[in-house]
Design a protein around this motif. Structure first.
Motif, PDB file in Angstrom:
ATOM      1  N   HIS A   1       0.881  -1.167   0.000  1.00  0.00           N
ATOM      2  CA  HIS A   1       0.000   0.000   0.000  1.00  0.00           C
ATOM      3  C   HIS A   1       0.916   1.213   0.000  1.00  0.00           C
ATOM      4  CE1 HIS A   1      -3.657   2.259   0.697  1.00  0.00           C
ATOM      5  NE2 HIS A   1      -3.023   2.936   1.627  1.00  0.00           N
ATOM      6  N   ARG A   2       0.974   1.899  -1.135  1.00  0.00           N
ATOM      7  CA  ARG A   2       1.890   3.027  -1.270  1.00  0.00           C
ATOM      8  C   ARG A   2       1.105   4.317  -1.401  1.00  0.00           C
ATOM      9  NH1 ARG A   2       5.469   0.763  -6.147  1.00  0.00           N
ATOM     10  NH2 ARG A   2       3.461  -0.094  -6.670  1.00  0.00           N
ATOM     11  N   LEU A   3       1.734   5.347  -0.933  1.00  0.00           N
ATOM     12  CA  LEU A   3       1.174   6.682  -1.094  1.00  0.00           C
ATOM     13  C   LEU A   3       2.113   7.457  -2.003  1.00  0.00           C
ATOM     14  CD1 LEU A   3      -0.949   8.757  -0.304  1.00  0.00           C
ATOM     15  CD2 LEU A   3       0.471   9.341   1.653  1.00  0.00           C
ATOM     16  N   ARG A   4       1.666   7.730  -3.198  1.00  0.00           N
ATOM     17  CA  ARG A   4       2.446   8.494  -4.165  1.00  0.00           C
ATOM     18  C   ARG A   4       1.562   9.642  -4.600  1.00  0.00           C
ATOM     19  NH1 ARG A   4       6.338   4.885  -7.218  1.00  0.00           N
ATOM     20  NH2 ARG A   4       6.081   6.453  -8.810  1.00  0.00           N
ATOM     21  N   SER A   5       2.009  10.856  -4.336  1.00  0.00           N
ATOM     22  CA  SER A   5       1.141  11.990  -4.583  1.00  0.00           C
ATOM     23  C   SER A   5       1.935  13.235  -4.928  1.00  0.00           C
ATOM     24  CB  SER A   5       0.290  12.246  -3.327  1.00  0.00           C
ATOM     25  OG  SER A   5      -0.376  13.473  -3.419  1.00  0.00           O
ATOM     26  N   GLU A   6       1.714  13.761  -6.109  1.00  0.00           N
ATOM     27  CA  GLU A   6       2.312  15.044  -6.470  1.00  0.00           C
ATOM     28  C   GLU A   6       1.751  16.145  -5.569  1.00  0.00           C
ATOM     29  OE1 GLU A   6       2.111  15.930 -10.658  1.00  0.00           O
ATOM     30  OE2 GLU A   6       2.716  13.887 -11.171  1.00  0.00           O
ATOM     31  N   PHE A   7       0.495  16.034  -5.206  1.00  0.00           N
ATOM     32  CA  PHE A   7      -0.145  16.990  -4.309  1.00  0.00           C
ATOM     33  C   PHE A   7       0.650  17.110  -3.001  1.00  0.00           C
ATOM     34  CE2 PHE A   7      -3.179  17.345  -0.696  1.00  0.00           C
ATOM     35  CZ  PHE A   7      -3.638  18.633  -0.919  1.00  0.00           C
ATOM     36  N   ILE A   8       0.938  15.976  -2.374  1.00  0.00           N
ATOM     37  CA  ILE A   8       1.677  15.998  -1.110  1.00  0.00           C
ATOM     38  C   ILE A   8       3.100  16.517  -1.329  1.00  0.00           C
ATOM     39  CG2 ILE A   8       2.653  14.541   0.726  1.00  0.00           C
ATOM     40  CD1 ILE A   8       0.099  12.827   0.497  1.00  0.00           C
ATOM     41  N   PHE A   9       3.724  16.097  -2.408  1.00  0.00           N
ATOM     42  CA  PHE A   9       5.083  16.553  -2.693  1.00  0.00           C
ATOM     43  C   PHE A   9       5.133  18.070  -2.828  1.00  0.00           C
ATOM     44  CE2 PHE A   9       8.486  17.755  -5.582  1.00  0.00           C
ATOM     45  CZ  PHE A   9       9.580  17.197  -4.939  1.00  0.00           C
ATOM     46  N   ILE A  10       4.226  18.629  -3.618  1.00  0.00           N
ATOM     47  CA  ILE A  10       4.226  20.084  -3.818  1.00  0.00           C
ATOM     48  C   ILE A  10       3.922  20.804  -2.509  1.00  0.00           C
ATOM     49  CG2 ILE A  10       3.034  21.998  -4.967  1.00  0.00           C
ATOM     50  CD1 ILE A  10       2.776  20.136  -7.434  1.00  0.00           C
ATOM     51  N   LEU A  11       2.975  20.293  -1.730  1.00  0.00           N
ATOM     52  CA  LEU A  11       2.627  20.965  -0.475  1.00  0.00           C
ATOM     53  C   LEU A  11       3.741  20.896   0.564  1.00  0.00           C
ATOM     54  CD1 LEU A  11      -1.176  20.384   0.041  1.00  0.00           C
ATOM     55  CD2 LEU A  11       0.035  22.369  -0.857  1.00  0.00           C
ATOM     56  N   ALA A  12       4.688  19.997   0.397  1.00  0.00           N
ATOM     57  CA  ALA A  12       5.847  19.984   1.288  1.00  0.00           C
ATOM     58  C   ALA A  12       6.641  21.285   1.150  1.00  0.00           C
ATOM     59  CB  ALA A  12       6.740  18.782   0.981  1.00  0.00           C
ATOM     60  N   TYR A  13       6.463  21.972   0.030  1.00  0.00           N
ATOM     61  CA  TYR A  13       7.150  23.235  -0.243  1.00  0.00           C
ATOM     62  C   TYR A  13       6.217  24.435  -0.113  1.00  0.00           C
ATOM     63  CZ  TYR A  13      10.728  20.089  -1.824  1.00  0.00           C
ATOM     64  OH  TYR A  13      11.671  19.099  -1.859  1.00  0.00           O
ATOM     65  N   ALA A  14       5.092  24.232   0.549  1.00  0.00           N
ATOM     66  CA  ALA A  14       4.104  25.301   0.703  1.00  0.00           C
ATOM     67  C   ALA A  14       4.680  26.593   1.276  1.00  0.00           C
ATOM     68  CB  ALA A  14       2.927  24.819   1.550  1.00  0.00           C
ATOM     69  N   PRO A  15       5.596  26.553   2.250  1.00  0.00           N
ATOM     70  CA  PRO A  15       6.124  27.815   2.782  1.00  0.00           C
ATOM     71  C   PRO A  15       6.893  28.657   1.752  1.00  0.00           C
ATOM     72  CG  PRO A  15       6.495  26.038   4.336  1.00  0.00           C
ATOM     73  CD  PRO A  15       6.007  25.407   3.061  1.00  0.00           C
ATOM     74  N   PHE A  16       7.199  28.072   0.623  1.00  0.00           N
ATOM     75  CA  PHE A  16       7.893  28.808  -0.434  1.00  0.00           C
ATOM     76  C   PHE A  16       6.953  29.252  -1.550  1.00  0.00           C
ATOM     77  CE2 PHE A  16      10.824  25.640   1.339  1.00  0.00           C
ATOM     78  CZ  PHE A  16      11.778  26.490   1.880  1.00  0.00           C
ATOM     79  N   LEU A  17       5.711  28.824  -1.476  1.00  0.00           N
ATOM     80  CA  LEU A  17       4.734  29.115  -2.529  1.00  0.00           C
ATOM     81  C   LEU A  17       3.798  30.233  -2.105  1.00  0.00           C
ATOM     82  CD1 LEU A  17       3.762  25.444  -3.457  1.00  0.00           C
ATOM     83  CD2 LEU A  17       5.271  26.978  -4.742  1.00  0.00           C
ATOM     84  N   PRO A  18       3.282  30.985  -3.077  1.00  0.00           N
ATOM     85  CA  PRO A  18       2.315  32.023  -2.699  1.00  0.00           C
ATOM     86  C   PRO A  18       1.041  31.386  -2.147  1.00  0.00           C
ATOM     87  CG  PRO A  18       2.481  31.842  -5.092  1.00  0.00           C
ATOM     88  CD  PRO A  18       3.537  30.947  -4.506  1.00  0.00           C
ATOM     89  N   ARG A  19       0.445  32.073  -1.212  1.00  0.00           N
ATOM     90  CA  ARG A  19      -0.751  31.577  -0.537  1.00  0.00           C
ATOM     91  C   ARG A  19      -1.855  31.201  -1.528  1.00  0.00           C
ATOM     92  NH1 ARG A  19      -1.836  35.575   3.681  1.00  0.00           N
ATOM     93  NH2 ARG A  19       0.023  34.624   4.538  1.00  0.00           N
ATOM     94  N   TRP A  20      -2.043  32.011  -2.569  1.00  0.00           N
ATOM     95  CA  TRP A  20      -3.112  31.730  -3.538  1.00  0.00           C
ATOM     96  C   TRP A  20      -2.910  30.374  -4.213  1.00  0.00           C
ATOM     97  CZ3 TRP A  20      -1.938  30.642  -8.522  1.00  0.00           C
ATOM     98  CH2 TRP A  20      -0.720  31.099  -9.034  1.00  0.00           C
TER      99      TRP A  20
END
Length: 181
Positions: free
Chosen positions: A90-109
C-alpha cells in the motif's frame, strides 16, 4: 501485479468483451493501481494462447465482430495464485503531497488553489463511491474496498478542512518567481 494478472482478475467477475475489460481497467482498476492499457489486446491474446482465457467471437450487424473473453480453470488458478502471492503493498504516491511539502515557499493563492482542487476531487470521489455502493449485488470484498476508500477520502477531506488554514498561514502572500530563458 502485471497486466496479464490484472486482466485475469477483471475476468474473475465473469465473461467480458475487450471493450468491457478496458472500461473496467480505466474506471475501476486504474483508481487503485497504475495500469498500462497499451498492451491490453496483445496481453489478452497471450492469455488465450497460454490457455488461461478462452474467447468466442460474436457477429454484429453493421459493426465489427467482438470477442467475449472468459477465464479457464487454469486462468482462475493463475489469478488466485497471483492474488495469493502478491505483496499487497500500500503506497502513497502523490504530487499533491510533494508540492505541499514546499508550501512555505509558494504564494498563498497557489496553496489555496491546490487545497481547493484536492477537496473538489475528494468530494467527487466520495460521490462516485456513493454511486458504487448503491449498485446491487456487491460482493463482500467490493463492499469492504468501497468502505476502505470512503474512510481514506473522508480522512483526507477532514484533514484538509481541519489543518488547511494553518498551512495557508505559513505561506507568503506572494512570491516573486524567477524564470530562466
Amino acid at each position: 501485479m502485471n497486466t496479464k494478472e490484472l486482466l485475469l482478475s477483471v475476468l474473475m467477475s465473469g465473461p467480458a468483451t475487450g471493450y468491457d475489460i478496458k472500461k473496467t481497467m480505466e474506471n475501476e482498476v486504474s483508481t487503485l493501481l497504475d495500469v498500462s492499457l497499451s498492451n491490453l489486446y496483445p496481453a489478452l491474446n497471450e492469455l488465450a494462447s497460454e490457455g488461461l482465457v478462452t474467447y468466442r467471437k460474436v457477429e454484429q450487424d453493421n459493426r465489427p465482430n467482438k470477442k467475449i473473453y472468459e477465464l479457464t480453470e487454469a486462468g482462475r488458478g493463475a489469478c488466485l495464485n497471483a492474488l495469493m502471492s502478491g505483496n499487497a503493498r500500500h503506497r502513497l504516491r502523490s504530487e499533491f503531497i510533494f508540492i505541499l511539502a514546499y508550501a512555505p515557499f509558494l504564494p498563498r493563492w497557489r496553496v489555496k488553489e491546490l487545497l481547493d482542487q484536492r477537496l473538489a476531487g475528494t468530494n467527487e470521489t466520495l460521490k462516485d463511491l456513493d454511486r458504487r455502493e448503491a449498485e446491487e449485488a456487491l460482493q463482500e470484498g467490493q463492499k469492504f474496498c468501497i468502505g476502505f476508500g470512503r474512510a481514506m477520502m473522508e480522512a483526507q477531506r477532514d484533514y484538509i478542512l481541519n489543518h488547511g488554514a494553518s498551512l495557508l498561514k505559513s505561506c507568503p502572500e506572494d512570491v516573486a518567481v524567477l524564470t530562466h530563458a
